[in-house]
Design a protein around this motif. Structure first.
Motif, short mmCIF file in Angstrom:
data_model
loop_
_atom_site.label_atom_id
_atom_site.label_comp_id
_atom_site.label_asym_id
_atom_site.label_seq_id
_atom_site.Cartn_x
_atom_site.Cartn_y
_atom_site.Cartn_z
N TYR A 19 4.58 20.84 5.72
CA TYR A 19 5.58 20.40 4.75
C TYR A 19 5.23 19.01 4.21
N ALA A 20 4.78 18.11 5.07
CA ALA A 20 4.34 16.79 4.61
C ALA A 20 3.19 16.94 3.62
N PHE A 21 2.28 17.86 3.89
CA PHE A 21 1.18 18.15 2.97
C PHE A 21 1.71 18.64 1.63
N MET A 22 2.65 19.59 1.67
CA MET A 22 3.22 20.13 0.44
C MET A 22 3.91 19.04 -0.39
N GLN A 23 4.57 18.12 0.28
CA GLN A 23 5.20 16.99 -0.42
C GLN A 23 4.14 16.10 -1.05
N ALA A 24 3.11 15.79 -0.28
CA ALA A 24 2.08 14.85 -0.73
C ALA A 24 1.33 15.38 -1.95
N VAL A 25 0.99 16.68 -1.95
CA VAL A 25 0.17 17.24 -3.03
C VAL A 25 1.00 17.81 -4.17
N GLY A 26 2.31 17.58 -4.14
CA GLY A 26 3.17 17.95 -5.25
C GLY A 26 3.60 19.40 -5.31
N MET A 27 3.43 20.15 -4.24
CA MET A 27 3.92 21.52 -4.22
C MET A 27 5.45 21.54 -4.19
N VAL A 28 6.03 20.46 -3.68
CA VAL A 28 7.48 20.27 -3.71
C VAL A 28 7.75 18.84 -4.18
N ASN A 29 8.80 18.66 -4.93
CA ASN A 29 9.23 17.32 -5.35
C ASN A 29 10.37 16.91 -4.45
N ASP A 30 10.08 16.05 -3.50
CA ASP A 30 11.10 15.57 -2.57
C ASP A 30 11.44 14.10 -2.77
N HIS A 31 11.12 13.55 -3.95
CA HIS A 31 11.66 12.24 -4.26
C HIS A 31 13.18 12.40 -4.31
N THR A 32 13.89 11.45 -3.77
CA THR A 32 15.34 11.53 -3.80
C THR A 32 15.85 11.30 -5.22
N LEU A 33 17.03 11.79 -5.50
CA LEU A 33 17.57 11.73 -6.86
C LEU A 33 17.68 10.31 -7.41
N LEU A 58 0.83 -1.21 0.00
CA LEU A 58 0.00 0.00 0.00
C LEU A 58 0.87 1.25 0.00
N TYR A 59 1.91 1.23 0.82
CA TYR A 59 2.84 2.36 0.90
C TYR A 59 3.56 2.55 -0.43
N ARG A 60 4.00 1.45 -1.03
CA ARG A 60 4.69 1.54 -2.32
C ARG A 60 3.77 2.08 -3.41
N SER A 61 2.53 1.63 -3.42
CA SER A 61 1.57 2.11 -4.41
C SER A 61 1.34 3.61 -4.25
N TYR A 62 1.19 4.05 -3.00
CA TYR A 62 1.03 5.47 -2.73
C TYR A 62 2.25 6.25 -3.23
N HIS A 63 3.43 5.77 -2.90
CA HIS A 63 4.66 6.41 -3.36
C HIS A 63 4.75 6.45 -4.88
#
Length: 192
Positions: free
Chosen positions: A164-178, A13-18
């Motif tokens: 900040y977690a919200f901003m990451q989740a909704v795509g306001m910031v891209n915090d996927h690691t390189l 479930l976590y992987r699918s969300y990610h």
């Protein structure tokens, strides 16, 4: 082997969300409101706990219909406190109602929750470039500003870390690691 951000672990479930949701820009007010409420509900818990309860939240909170939630009464609070499918915390439930009322005010002032939120990043996701999870911040000056403003508008459970977690989740910031396979795909979404 597909390389993902370390935080999502091995849970399907976590992987699918990610892989399909986290960091993808959202501009729909109902979904933005949903994430605002769920991020607040997550305070002190794991995001996986909330993901497992998300469908129950959608049912219990009338699919995050902001107007309907804003009109909840004590009977609704009692109903929610009895619902084992959600986090039964009186403060978090009261916060969802209070936040719905605040969001209605935001929509009246800015035309939409989307317009209000995305002005913080000038309408485009911030593209970060973190080599590792250890470098990803838990809050930023921008999340501090959003948190402060949301609180002034009457919202609860919107501290800077939650924002900040919200901003990451909704795509306001891209915090996927390189090194994550989603980094470039999510980055490309900001150019569309």
């Amino acid at each position: 082997m597909t390389k993902r951000c370390e935080w999502c672990g091995d849970d399907p479930l976590y992987r699918s969300y990610h892989d399909h949701e986290w960091g993808v820009p959202i501009h729909d007010d109902r979904r933005l409101f949903e994430f605002l409420i769920l991020e607040g509900a997550q305070a002190g818990l794991s995001w996986l706990t909330i993901l497992k309860k998300r469908e129950n939240y959608r049912k219990a909170f009338h699919n995050f219909d902001c107007e309907r939630i804003a009109s909840y009464t004590e009977a609704d609070v009692a109903r929610l406190l009895a619902d084992s499918g959600i986090v039964r915390n009186r403060l978090k439930i009261a916060s969802a109602i209070k936040n719905a009322r605040a969001v209605l005010g935001i929509q009246a002032e800015f035309g939409s929750l989307d317009a209000y939120l995305w002005r913080y990043v000038d309408g485009l996701p911030q593209q970060n470039a973190w080599p590792s999870l250890a470098e990803v911040p838990v809050k930023t000056a921008l999340s501090d500003m959003l948190s402060k403003d949301l609180k002034q508008r009457g919202c609860n459970f919107v501290g800077s870390t939650i924002c900040y977690a919200f901003m990451q989740a909704v795509g306001m910031v891209n915090d996927h690691t390189l090194d994550c396979f989603r980094y470039e795909a999510v980055k490309a979404l900001s150019r569309q």
